[in-house]
Motif scaffolding. Structure first.
Motif, PDB file in Angstrom:
ATOM      1  N   GLN A 159     -19.379   8.959  -5.868  1.00  0.00           N
ATOM      2  CA  GLN A 159     -19.918   7.690  -5.384  1.00  0.00           C
ATOM      3  C   GLN A 159     -19.798   7.559  -3.847  1.00  0.00           C
ATOM      4  OE1 GLN A 159     -21.451   5.523  -7.459  1.00  0.00           O
ATOM      5  NE2 GLN A 159     -21.075   7.080  -9.066  1.00  0.00           N
TER       6      GLN A 159
ATOM      7  N   SER B 261     -31.034  14.234 -13.636  1.00  0.00           N
ATOM      8  CA  SER B 261     -31.260  12.807 -13.431  1.00  0.00           C
ATOM      9  C   SER B 261     -31.896  12.536 -12.068  1.00  0.00           C
ATOM     10  CB  SER B 261     -29.922  12.072 -13.528  1.00  0.00           C
ATOM     11  OG  SER B 261     -30.074  10.720 -13.166  1.00  0.00           O
ATOM     12  N   TRP B 262     -32.624  11.423 -11.991  1.00  0.00           N
ATOM     13  CA  TRP B 262     -33.186  10.977 -10.718  1.00  0.00           C
ATOM     14  C   TRP B 262     -32.227  10.045  -9.985  1.00  0.00           C
ATOM     15  CZ3 TRP B 262     -37.185  12.544  -7.838  1.00  0.00           C
ATOM     16  CH2 TRP B 262     -38.133  13.375  -8.432  1.00  0.00           C
ATOM     17  N   ASN B 263     -31.067   9.876 -10.545  1.00  0.00           N
ATOM     18  CA  ASN B 263     -30.042   9.055  -9.896  1.00  0.00           C
ATOM     19  C   ASN B 263     -29.303   9.911  -8.868  1.00  0.00           C
ATOM     20  OD1 ASN B 263     -27.957   7.367  -9.118  1.00  0.00           O
ATOM     21  ND2 ASN B 263     -27.066   7.188 -11.172  1.00  0.00           N
TER      22      ASN B 263
ATOM     23  N   TYR C 294     -26.674   9.481  -7.320  1.00  0.00           N
ATOM     24  CA  TYR C 294     -25.219   9.500  -7.486  1.00  0.00           C
ATOM     25  C   TYR C 294     -24.779  10.340  -8.699  1.00  0.00           C
ATOM     26  CZ  TYR C 294     -24.828   5.775  -4.016  1.00  0.00           C
ATOM     27  OH  TYR C 294     -24.853   5.039  -2.845  1.00  0.00           O
ATOM     28  N   ASP C 295     -25.738  10.774  -9.512  1.00  0.00           N
ATOM     29  CA  ASP C 295     -25.371  11.625 -10.655  1.00  0.00           C
ATOM     30  C   ASP C 295     -24.809  12.937 -10.121  1.00  0.00           C
ATOM     31  OD1 ASP C 295     -25.813  12.274 -13.743  1.00  0.00           O
ATOM     32  OD2 ASP C 295     -26.483  14.032 -12.581  1.00  0.00           O
TER      33      ASP C 295
ATOM     34  N   ASN D 164     -27.069  15.612  -8.013  1.00  0.00           N
ATOM     35  CA  ASN D 164     -26.784  15.668  -6.583  1.00  0.00           C
ATOM     36  C   ASN D 164     -26.478  17.093  -6.147  1.00  0.00           C
ATOM     37  OD1 ASN D 164     -24.791  15.452  -4.135  1.00  0.00           O
ATOM     38  ND2 ASN D 164     -25.851  13.464  -4.226  1.00  0.00           N
TER      39      ASN D 164
END
Length: 243
Positions: free
Chosen positions: A177, A212-214, A216-217, A221
């Protein structure tokens, strides 16, 4: 008593003999009628003798007609029996065919059901084998790196455990994070984020399909950063400072 002589006359012909016999018969009938006058019963019997004889004589052609009628009836009955037998046989054949068709349809349905059961079993077994082969990654830095390395290997992205681990510790101390709010990127409104401190435009451009498109994943990342490093530096192993 003198004998009658027919000398000089021709002998009686067959016709003459029949005529004499007929006359004699008529005479006897007349005599019988004369001897019983007033006797109604005898009279009726005598009178009815000739018609009875006539009916019997006249019945000969009728017997032939009856015989022909009986023969026709027997032939008709025989044909009816044959028709009934043929109809029964046709009914039995149709019933046998229906039974065979029904059995074939049932066999087809059973085979399809059996095939579906077998296919479902194979799918379950394949999924079970795949699940058994699929590694279970720990939900920590070690697990994130190892999962990223497997994805990178499948996509042809170079990099090693040590190279990834070293850069992650330098960039974020292993905090997925983490966010940089003070460098030039932050000043420009696109702060670096995640384990390998990737800015959003770079993450979008080098995102690896299947992750994932996140931003923070952890796995997404790492793989996006490794993909970027491979493009710019050949590998994340070659990165030893801000990149």
């Amino acid at each position: 008593m003198s004998k009658l002589s027919f000398s000089g006359h021709s002998p009686l012909t067959k016709t003459h003999k029949y005529s004499i016999a007929g006359i004699a018969t008529l005479g006897a009938a007349a005599l019988a009628f004369t001897l019983v006058p007033g006797n109604s019963t005898a009279e009726a019997e005598t009178i009815s003798a000739a018609p009875v004889a006539f009916e019997v004589a006249a019945g000969k052609p009728q017997i032939k007609d009856v015989h022909a009628s009986v023969t026709n009836q027997m032939a008709t009955a025989d044909q009816q029996v044959k028709n009934a037998a043929a109809k029964l046989k046709a009914t039995q054949v149709a019933a046998t065919k229906r039974a065979a068709d029904a059995a074939a349809a049932k066999a087809k349905v059973d085979a399809a059901a059996k095939a579906k059961v077998e296919k479902d079993r194979q799918v379950r077994e394949a999924a079970s084998r795949a699940a058994a082969r699929k590694p279970v990654y720990a939900n920590n830095l070690d697990g994130w790196i190892r999962e990223s390395l497997d994805i990178m290997k499948a996509k042809g992205i170079p990099g090693s455990y040590n190279g990834l681990h070293r850069n992650i510790i330098r960039e974020s101390s292993g905090n997925p994070q983490a966010i940089n709010n003070w460098d030039i990127n932050a000043i420009n409104g696109i702060p670096s984020k995640g384990l390998l401190q990737v800015i959003p435009p770079t993450f979008s451009a080098y995102h690896v399909p299947g992750t994932s498109w996140n931003i923070y994943d952890p796995v997404a990342n790492i793989t996006a950063a490794a993909n970027y490093a491979a493009d710019k530096y050949g590998s994340m192993d070659n990165v030893n400072s801000a990149y």
